[in-house]
Design an enzyme around this catalytic site. Structure first.
Site, short mmCIF file in Angstrom:
data_model
loop_
_atom_site.label_atom_id
_atom_site.label_comp_id
_atom_site.label_asym_id
_atom_site.label_seq_id
_atom_site.Cartn_x
_atom_site.Cartn_y
_atom_site.Cartn_z
N LYS A 105 -9.38 -1.61 -5.48
CA LYS A 105 -8.27 -1.16 -4.64
C LYS A 105 -7.80 0.17 -5.19
CE LYS A 105 -5.76 -2.60 -1.13
NZ LYS A 105 -6.21 -3.42 -0.01
N ASP A 145 -6.25 1.31 4.31
CA ASP A 145 -5.26 0.24 4.07
C ASP A 145 -3.91 0.80 4.56
OD1 ASP A 145 -4.90 -2.47 2.63
OD2 ASP A 145 -3.34 -1.29 1.70
P1 NAD Z 1 -0.22 -0.12 8.61
O1 NAD Z 1 0.35 0.93 7.75
O2 NAD Z 1 -1.06 0.26 9.77
O3 NAD Z 1 0.99 -1.04 9.20
C1 NAD Z 1 1.99 -1.61 8.39
C2 NAD Z 1 3.10 -2.15 9.29
O4 NAD Z 1 4.08 -2.76 8.43
C3 NAD Z 1 3.84 -1.08 10.09
O5 NAD Z 1 4.09 -1.58 11.39
C4 NAD Z 1 5.18 -0.90 9.35
O6 NAD Z 1 6.24 -0.56 10.18
C5 NAD Z 1 5.38 -2.31 8.81
N1 NAD Z 1 6.25 -2.31 7.64
C6 NAD Z 1 6.24 -1.46 6.56
N2 NAD Z 1 7.22 -1.77 5.71
C7 NAD Z 1 7.86 -2.85 6.23
C8 NAD Z 1 8.98 -3.64 5.83
N3 NAD Z 1 9.63 -3.39 4.69
N4 NAD Z 1 9.37 -4.67 6.62
C9 NAD Z 1 8.72 -4.94 7.79
N5 NAD Z 1 7.66 -4.23 8.23
C10 NAD Z 1 7.25 -3.19 7.47
O7 NAD Z 1 -0.99 -1.14 7.63
P2 NAD Z 1 -2.14 -2.15 7.98
O8 NAD Z 1 -3.44 -1.50 7.73
O9 NAD Z 1 -1.86 -2.80 9.29
O10 NAD Z 1 -1.97 -3.22 6.79
C11 NAD Z 1 -0.99 -4.25 6.83
C12 NAD Z 1 -1.31 -5.29 5.75
O11 NAD Z 1 -2.63 -5.81 5.98
C13 NAD Z 1 -1.32 -4.79 4.30
O12 NAD Z 1 -0.90 -5.83 3.46
C14 NAD Z 1 -2.80 -4.51 4.04
O13 NAD Z 1 -3.14 -4.57 2.67
C15 NAD Z 1 -3.41 -5.66 4.80
N6 NAD Z 1 -4.82 -5.45 5.17
C16 NAD Z 1 -5.19 -4.41 5.96
C17 NAD Z 1 -6.53 -4.26 6.31
C18 NAD Z 1 -7.00 -3.19 7.26
O14 NAD Z 1 -8.17 -3.22 7.65
N7 NAD Z 1 -6.16 -2.26 7.68
C19 NAD Z 1 -7.48 -5.16 5.81
C20 NAD Z 1 -7.07 -6.22 5.01
C21 NAD Z 1 -5.73 -6.36 4.71
#
Ligand code: NAD
Length: 417
Positions: A105, A145
């Site tokens: 990561k 991410d």
């Molecule tokens: P992103 O940045 O696209 O979206 C994050 C979302 O969370 C946004 O809508 C934001 O407004 C919201 N957010 C941020 N801070 C917040 C808070 N304090 N309270 C409530 N909402 C809040 O990120 P993503 O890629 O969708 O990733 C989201 C999660 O999924 C993370 O934990 C990431 O590690 C995990 N993840 C992502 C992927 C991927 O392929 N993108 C894969 C595996 C896991």
């Protein structure tokens, strides 16, 4: 702060499960710490002519199953502990869905929304060049991410091609790229859709009718938007949504497509359909059948867990339910689909992208989705079997399957030399 909590939770779970199984002490010792912890500080030229110093991380946890693999996060709370915890989760996740990757990561501690596109491009390029040959198509393969996307990956790939030593298959150095630049069909939606495929398997198993259900979702970014769209496709009604700005509640249903489009442009719930935002607590108190957590870690703890009225909590994000929150939910009979299984769709399609890049192939969307569903179903069924036979939680069953697999591989290969 929260990063320490996540690190503690992941380490404690690792220790708890390895004590229950016959893992050799030396393997336990190796897995208890990352192999490499790379920290770089690098200066970047800002649009106003000044320079700013950034701190970037790449933590390579383990590569017994294959090259290190894991996302790059741009967020003000990125830290060493958070990145270490997430890298260990990646090792376990890849082993759980049995793809030939290890865990890693990385990230940079800053808020990307406060910088211009040109500044972001320079920050990404400078970080990639600082990492140098610590990443590579057969060594360590980053992906998007929180706070990063396909554009970030394309900049990383292009920088690597220009400064890295490996010229062959340089586009396989990162996954989650745009389609034009070597990305895979279905990668963008894979994590969110994959989460809901797991919900579908759970619904089949428990004879729950998704088409008559309601759901709530926290986070409408990459994972959350696609998860919400797939839930709506299954006939489920979105009744509550939360992001950092607040909560929208509408028992009559919120238009998911309109919201996803709005969020893509505005990145905040504020102003959507003129609806008034409510408090964070209102989200956890809302009536719904399925709660999807797709924002950040440590969202459901002692304060939130007693309020949740759902039958199922789905961890689309990494580590959104704390161990204390999990104990309360399980005690109250609320099932949890754990992160390492639920959000594994992203890394599975990243693996498909990498295979396509290495073979100069390009697969149709149907092929990607069929292969993704098959792999996730196999993992879900195996985990469910352990859960029933050994009377464990879903999370413990995931860890058991993954760590047993890694243990077997170490025992067959031996520890070098
Ligand atoms: P992103 O940045 O696209 O979206 C994050 C979302 O969370 C946004 O809508 C934001 O407004 C919201 N957010 C941020 N801070 C917040 C808070 N304090 N309270 C409530 N909402 C809040 O990120 P993503 O890629 O969708 O990733 C989201 C999660 O999924 C993370 O934990 C990431 O590690 C995990 N993840 C992502 C992927 C991927 O392929 N993108 C894969 C595996 C896991």
């Amino acid at each position: 702060m929260s990063d320490r909590k996540l690190y503690q939770a992941v380490s404690d779970k690792f220790t708890e499960i390895t004590e229950q199984m016959a893992m050799h002490d030396s393997i336990k010792m190796i897995l208890s710490q990352p192999k490499n912890e790379i920290i770089v500080n690098f200066p970047v030229l800002m649009d106003d002519g000044s320079y700013q110093l950034f701190k970037g991380y790449r933590i390579q946890h383990n590569n017994i199953l294959g090259p290190f693999k894991g996302g790059i996060r741009f967020h003000p709370e990125v830290s060493l502990d958070e990145t270490k915890a997430l890298s260990m989760l990646m090792t376990i996740k890849c082993a759980l869905v049995q793809i030939p990757f290890g865990g890693a990561k990385g990230g940079i501690k800053f808020s990307p929304f406060k910088y211009s596109r040109e500044e972001l491009r320079r920050i990404t390029r400078r970080f990639t060049s600082a990492l140098g040959n610590n990443i590579g198509p057969s060594h360590d393969i980053p992906a998007p991410d929180v706070g990063t996307n396909s554009q970030t990956m394309v900049w990383m790939m292009d920088t690597y091609k220009n400064v890295g030593k490996t010229q062959e298959f340089h586009n396989a150095v990162v996954t989650g790229k745009s389609l034009n630049c070597g990305g895979s069909e279905g990668r963008n939606s894979a994590t969110g859709f994959g989460a809901i495929y797991n919900v579908e398997y759970w619904a089949e198993d428990t004879k729950f009718d998704l088409s008559k259900s309601t759901f709530a979702i926290q986070g409408m970014g990459n994972v959350g938007s696609f998860a919400a769209l797939k839930m709506a496709e299954n006939g489920s009604k979105l009744v509550a949504v939360n992001d950092y700005a607040g909560t929208l509640i509408d028992p009559n249903g919120i238009d998911v497509e309109a919201l996803a489009t709005y969020m893509q442009e505005k990145r905040t719930l504020e102003g959507f359909n003129g609806l008034k935002l409510q408090s964070r607590d209102a989200f956890f108190e809302a009536e719904n059948d399925i709660m999807i957590l797709a924002a950040l870690e440590n969202q459901v703890a002692e304060n939130e867990a007693p309020k949740i009225k759902s039958k199922l909590v789905v961890e689309g994000a990494n580590g959104p339910v704390t161990p204390e929150g999990e104990a309360i939910l399980l005690e109250r009979g609320i099932e949890i689909l754990p992160d390492i299984l639920t959000n594994a769709g992203g890394v599975v399609v990243s693996y498909f992208e990498w295979v396509q890049n290495k073979n100069s192939e390009s697969w149709e969307l149907e092929e990607v989705e069929r292969k993704l569903r098959k792999r996730l179903k196999r993992a879900f069924d195996a985990v469910r079997k352990i859960q029933i036979e050994e009377k464990k939680s879903m999370r413990d069953s995931c860890y058991l399957r993954a760590l047993n697999y890694i243990n077997d591989v170490y025992l067959e290969r031996g520890i070098f030399p």
